[in-house]
Design a protein around this motif. Structure first.
Motif, PDB file in Angstrom:
ATOM      1  N   PRO A 125     -10.664 -26.664  17.648  1.00 46.20           N
ATOM      2  CA  PRO A 125     -10.347 -25.294  18.050  1.00 46.20           C
ATOM      3  C   PRO A 125      -8.910 -24.910  17.738  1.00 46.20           C
ATOM      4  O   PRO A 125      -8.049 -25.760  17.483  1.00 46.20           O
ATOM      5  CB  PRO A 125     -10.593 -25.316  19.559  1.00 46.20           C
ATOM      6  N   PHE A 126      -8.662 -23.603  17.763  1.00 47.53           N
ATOM      7  CA  PHE A 126      -7.330 -23.095  17.457  1.00 47.53           C
ATOM      8  C   PHE A 126      -6.269 -23.705  18.377  1.00 47.53           C
ATOM      9  O   PHE A 126      -5.113 -23.883  17.979  1.00 47.53           O
ATOM     10  CB  PHE A 126      -7.294 -21.568  17.593  1.00 47.53           C
ATOM     11  N   SER A 127      -6.657 -24.015  19.594  1.00 45.77           N
ATOM     12  CA  SER A 127      -5.688 -24.556  20.561  1.00 45.77           C
ATOM     13  C   SER A 127      -5.128 -25.908  20.147  1.00 45.77           C
ATOM     14  O   SER A 127      -4.100 -26.347  20.655  1.00 45.77           O
ATOM     15  CB  SER A 127      -6.334 -24.676  21.944  1.00 45.77           C
ATOM     16  N   LYS A 128      -5.799 -26.565  19.196  1.00 46.46           N
ATOM     17  CA  LYS A 128      -5.354 -27.876  18.741  1.00 46.46           C
ATOM     18  C   LYS A 128      -4.792 -27.843  17.322  1.00 46.46           C
ATOM     19  O   LYS A 128      -4.582 -28.888  16.703  1.00 46.46           O
ATOM     20  CB  LYS A 128      -6.505 -28.878  18.818  1.00 46.46           C
ATOM     21  N   VAL A 129      -4.558 -26.643  16.801  1.00 45.36           N
ATOM     22  CA  VAL A 129      -4.041 -26.496  15.440  1.00 45.36           C
ATOM     23  C   VAL A 129      -2.514 -26.616  15.446  1.00 45.36           C
ATOM     24  O   VAL A 129      -1.822 -25.876  16.142  1.00 45.36           O
ATOM     25  CB  VAL A 129      -4.457 -25.140  14.842  1.00 45.36           C
ATOM     26  N   ASP A 130      -2.004 -27.566  14.684  1.00 47.99           N
ATOM     27  CA  ASP A 130      -0.562 -27.741  14.544  1.00 47.99           C
ATOM     28  C   ASP A 130      -0.025 -27.076  13.282  1.00 47.99           C
ATOM     29  O   ASP A 130       1.131 -26.668  13.218  1.00 47.99           O
ATOM     30  CB  ASP A 130      -0.198 -29.233  14.501  1.00 47.99           C
ATOM     31  N   ASP A 131      -0.883 -26.990  12.270  1.00 49.89           N
ATOM     32  CA  ASP A 131      -0.488 -26.450  10.973  1.00 49.89           C
ATOM     33  C   ASP A 131      -1.423 -25.297  10.635  1.00 49.89           C
ATOM     34  O   ASP A 131      -2.643 -25.470  10.553  1.00 49.89           O
ATOM     35  CB  ASP A 131      -0.585 -27.536   9.901  1.00 49.89           C
ATOM     36  N   ALA A 132      -0.884 -24.113  10.445  1.00 53.88           N
ATOM     37  CA  ALA A 132      -1.692 -22.920  10.179  1.00 53.88           C
ATOM     38  C   ALA A 132      -2.541 -23.064   8.925  1.00 53.88           C
ATOM     39  O   ALA A 132      -3.588 -22.413   8.796  1.00 53.88           O
ATOM     40  CB  ALA A 132      -0.797 -21.694  10.058  1.00 53.88           C
ATOM     41  N   SER A 133      -2.142 -23.940   7.995  1.00 56.97           N
ATOM     42  CA  SER A 133      -2.914 -24.116   6.767  1.00 56.97           C
ATOM     43  C   SER A 133      -4.303 -24.693   7.046  1.00 56.97           C
ATOM     44  O   SER A 133      -5.208 -24.582   6.210  1.00 56.97           O
ATOM     45  CB  SER A 133      -2.167 -25.025   5.786  1.00 56.97           C
ATOM     46  N   GLU A 134      -4.488 -25.292   8.223  1.00 60.62           N
ATOM     47  CA  GLU A 134      -5.794 -25.829   8.584  1.00 60.62           C
ATOM     48  C   GLU A 134      -6.826 -24.733   8.828  1.00 60.62           C
ATOM     49  O   GLU A 134      -8.022 -25.005   8.892  1.00 60.62           O
ATOM     50  CB  GLU A 134      -5.686 -26.712   9.825  1.00 60.62           C
ATOM     51  N   THR A 135      -6.374 -23.498   8.968  1.00 63.85           N
ATOM     52  CA  THR A 135      -7.294 -22.374   9.155  1.00 63.85           C
ATOM     53  C   THR A 135      -7.608 -21.678   7.835  1.00 63.85           C
ATOM     54  O   THR A 135      -8.252 -20.627   7.824  1.00 63.85           O
ATOM     55  CB  THR A 135      -6.700 -21.345  10.137  1.00 63.85           C
ATOM     56  N   HIS A 148     -23.551 -32.408   1.694  1.00 66.48           N
ATOM     57  CA  HIS A 148     -22.345 -31.984   0.980  1.00 66.48           C
ATOM     58  C   HIS A 148     -21.569 -30.944   1.787  1.00 66.48           C
ATOM     59  O   HIS A 148     -20.875 -30.095   1.226  1.00 66.48           O
ATOM     60  CB  HIS A 148     -22.730 -31.426  -0.385  1.00 66.48           C
ATOM     61  N   TYR A 149     -21.684 -31.033   3.084  1.00 65.32           N
ATOM     62  CA  TYR A 149     -21.098 -30.073   4.027  1.00 65.32           C
ATOM     63  C   TYR A 149     -19.607 -29.872   3.821  1.00 65.32           C
ATOM     64  O   TYR A 149     -19.089 -28.766   3.985  1.00 65.32           O
ATOM     65  CB  TYR A 149     -21.376 -30.592   5.438  1.00 65.32           C
ATOM     66  N   GLY A 150     -18.876 -30.918   3.466  1.00 66.48           N
ATOM     67  CA  GLY A 150     -17.428 -30.844   3.432  1.00 66.48           C
ATOM     68  C   GLY A 150     -16.804 -30.444   2.112  1.00 66.48           C
ATOM     69  O   GLY A 150     -15.569 -30.445   2.000  1.00 66.48           O
ATOM     70  N   LEU A 151     -17.587 -30.067   1.124  1.00 69.36           N
ATOM     71  CA  LEU A 151     -17.006 -29.740  -0.180  1.00 69.36           C
ATOM     72  C   LEU A 151     -16.148 -28.477  -0.142  1.00 69.36           C
ATOM     73  O   LEU A 151     -15.144 -28.371  -0.841  1.00 69.36           O
ATOM     74  CB  LEU A 151     -18.112 -29.592  -1.228  1.00 69.36           C
ATOM     75  N   ILE A 152     -16.586 -27.488   0.628  1.00 63.63           N
ATOM     76  CA  ILE A 152     -15.799 -26.263   0.823  1.00 63.63           C
ATOM     77  C   ILE A 152     -15.714 -26.052   2.323  1.00 63.63           C
ATOM     78  O   ILE A 152     -16.742 -25.909   2.988  1.00 63.63           O
ATOM     79  CB  ILE A 152     -16.451 -25.041   0.156  1.00 63.63           C
ATOM     80  N   THR A 153     -14.505 -26.011   2.852  1.00 65.95           N
ATOM     81  CA  THR A 153     -14.401 -25.973   4.306  1.00 65.95           C
ATOM     82  C   THR A 153     -13.126 -25.289   4.775  1.00 65.95           C
ATOM     83  O   THR A 153     -12.134 -25.218   4.046  1.00 65.95           O
ATOM     84  CB  THR A 153     -14.452 -27.411   4.888  1.00 65.95           C
ATOM     85  N   ILE A 154     -13.171 -24.772   5.992  1.00 70.88           N
ATOM     86  CA  ILE A 154     -11.990 -24.344   6.730  1.00 70.88           C
ATOM     87  C   ILE A 154     -11.904 -25.304   7.907  1.00 70.88           C
ATOM     88  O   ILE A 154     -12.715 -25.234   8.830  1.00 70.88           O
ATOM     89  CB  ILE A 154     -12.112 -22.885   7.205  1.00 70.88           C
ATOM     90  N   PRO A 155     -10.964 -26.251   7.888  1.00 66.41           N
ATOM     91  CA  PRO A 155     -10.983 -27.369   8.836  1.00 66.41           C
ATOM     92  C   PRO A 155     -10.894 -26.986  10.307  1.00 66.41           C
ATOM     93  O   PRO A 155     -11.523 -27.626  11.158  1.00 66.41           O
ATOM     94  CB  PRO A 155      -9.770 -28.208   8.418  1.00 66.41           C
ATOM     95  N   ALA A 156     -10.108 -25.972  10.636  1.00 62.16           N
ATOM     96  CA  ALA A 156      -9.852 -25.659  12.043  1.00 62.16           C
ATOM     97  C   ALA A 156     -10.317 -24.252  12.395  1.00 62.16           C
ATOM     98  O   ALA A 156     -10.476 -23.389  11.540  1.00 62.16           O
ATOM     99  CB  ALA A 156      -8.374 -25.813  12.354  1.00 62.16           C
ATOM    100  N   GLY A 157     -10.531 -24.055  13.684  1.00 65.88           N
ATOM    101  CA  GLY A 157     -10.922 -22.740  14.175  1.00 65.88           C
ATOM    102  C   GLY A 157     -12.301 -22.708  14.783  1.00 65.88           C
ATOM    103  O   GLY A 157     -12.681 -21.738  15.441  1.00 65.88           O
ATOM    104  N   GLY A 158     -13.074 -23.787  14.584  1.00 65.19           N
ATOM    105  CA  GLY A 158     -14.393 -23.892  15.181  1.00 65.19           C
ATOM    106  C   GLY A 158     -14.386 -24.837  16.362  1.00 65.19           C
ATOM    107  O   GLY A 158     -13.323 -25.241  16.856  1.00 65.19           O
ATOM    108  N   SER A 159     -15.561 -25.237  16.833  1.00 64.79           N
ATOM    109  CA  SER A 159     -15.635 -26.117  18.000  1.00 64.79           C
ATOM    110  C   SER A 159     -15.216 -27.549  17.677  1.00 64.79           C
ATOM    111  O   SER A 159     -14.822 -28.304  18.566  1.00 64.79           O
ATOM    112  CB  SER A 159     -17.056 -26.111  18.568  1.00 64.79           C
TER     113      SER A 159
END
Length: 326
Positions: free
Chosen positions: A201-211, A187-198
């Motif tokens: 990574p932040f370098s591939k974030v287009d939308d700040a809401s993904e963090t 159930h890993y994905g029930l609560i998540t912050i999609p971007a910012g990890g490996s």
């Protein structure tokens, strides 16, 4: 073998109080909507110039001062947080430095809402093995991880810190008498912050809401958290050889009032043993249990021999429970 005792408690909640009315107005909700569904009246948000370490230091300093222990004697600092000052370096060494813990190790533990349970379990073992005091601090600034357009997380999450200072005790029966840690990665994905990890990574974030935090299915989170907290508590009680009726203080993770009440009922603890701070302080993830442990001490004195049951579940899913003899 020797025991372990809690010699100091501490907590800190930021000064800014955010009432339900402020959030209800943002989402166009009728007055009282949040209170009826969560039991929360208000929550605290950190000031713009506060970082996670600032909250952690305040709670840790209170615990050390209450204990009256020399800071040079503390051997380890465990910091349970999902919102460190930086992704690198870990925040615990900074907190240890600011607290004057010249001889202590320090490490962050990212156990989500169950982080304090994990840290407390490991701290108890360290004290027993190395005969050195351990400071456990749980702290979060979740207001900066809330997606302002997502109602589920906006109504619940808050900022706070709590701390406990553990030390060796001559009473062999004191400390953790039973513990159970659990994880359900399915159930890993029930609560998540999609971007910012490996993974992304932040370098591939287009939308700040993904963090920002996403709770994809609130009902599933509720059901699985209740089951995990209840199951872990029952196993920990069984390991300790203690029945629910013997619990003097029940301090579950303060996710929301409905959840704490349901878990208490399913475990079978006495209603008057439930300790809660969720109405005034909301859900600060791992910080809620030590925050409640510290605040409740002013109204409900912990007496030698009292059984304290703590249980939590959160993102990952991670969970666990501890039976602690005061």
């Amino acid at each position: 073998m020797s025991g372990v005792e809690i010699i100091g408690l501490g907590h800190y909640a930021p000064e800014r109080i955010v009432p339900n009315a402020e959030i209800e107005a943002r989402f166009g909700l009728e007055a009282g909507w949040i209170k009826r569904r969560t039991g929360i009246d208000a929550r605290r948000y950190a000031a713009d110039d506060q970082a996670l370490s600032d909250l952690a230091v305040r709670a840790g300093d209170m615990a050390i001062a209450q204990a009256g222990l020399s800071r040079d004697n503390i051997g380890l600092l465990l910091l349970a947080t999902s919102t460190p000052d930086h992704l690198l370096p870990p925040t615990a060494p900074l907190v240890a430095h600011r607290l004057g813990l010249a001889n202590a190790g320090g490490i962050d533990m990212a156990g989500a809402c169950a982080g304090f349970i994990y840290a407390l379990t490991l701290a108890d073992s360290y004290v027993r093995s190395h005969r050195a005091p351990v400071l456990v601090v749980a702290a979060n600034i979740l207001s900066r991880r809330i997606n302002p357009v997502e109602r589920a997380s906006s109504v619940l999450f808050a900022d706070a810190a709590g701390a406990v200072l553990l030390a060796p005790s001559e009473r062999e029966d004191s400390g953790i008498r039973g513990a159970h840690l659990t994880a359900q990665g399915a159930h890993y994905g029930l609560i998540t912050i999609p971007a910012g990890g490996s993974r992304k990574p932040f370098s591939k974030v287009d939308d700040a809401s993904e963090t920002l935090m996403i709770m994809s299915d609130g009902q599933a989170v509720y059901a699985k958290a209740v089951a995990m907290m209840t199951g872990a508590a029952e196993i920990a009680l069984r390991k300790a050889g203690i029945v629910a009726a013997d619990v003097a203080h029940f301090i579950p993770h303060q996710a929301n009032a409905r959840m704490t009440g349901t878990v208490a009922l399913q475990i079978g603890v006495k209603p008057e043993s439930l300790r809660t701070t969720v109405a005034e302080f909301g859900n600060s993830s791992a910080a809620t249990i030590p925050l409640t442990l510290s605040i409740s001490a002013h109204e409900h004195v912990y007496r030698q021999g009292d059984i304290i049951l703590m249980t939590a579940a959160g993102a990952g899913l991670t969970g666990g429970a501890v039976v602690f003899r005061w």
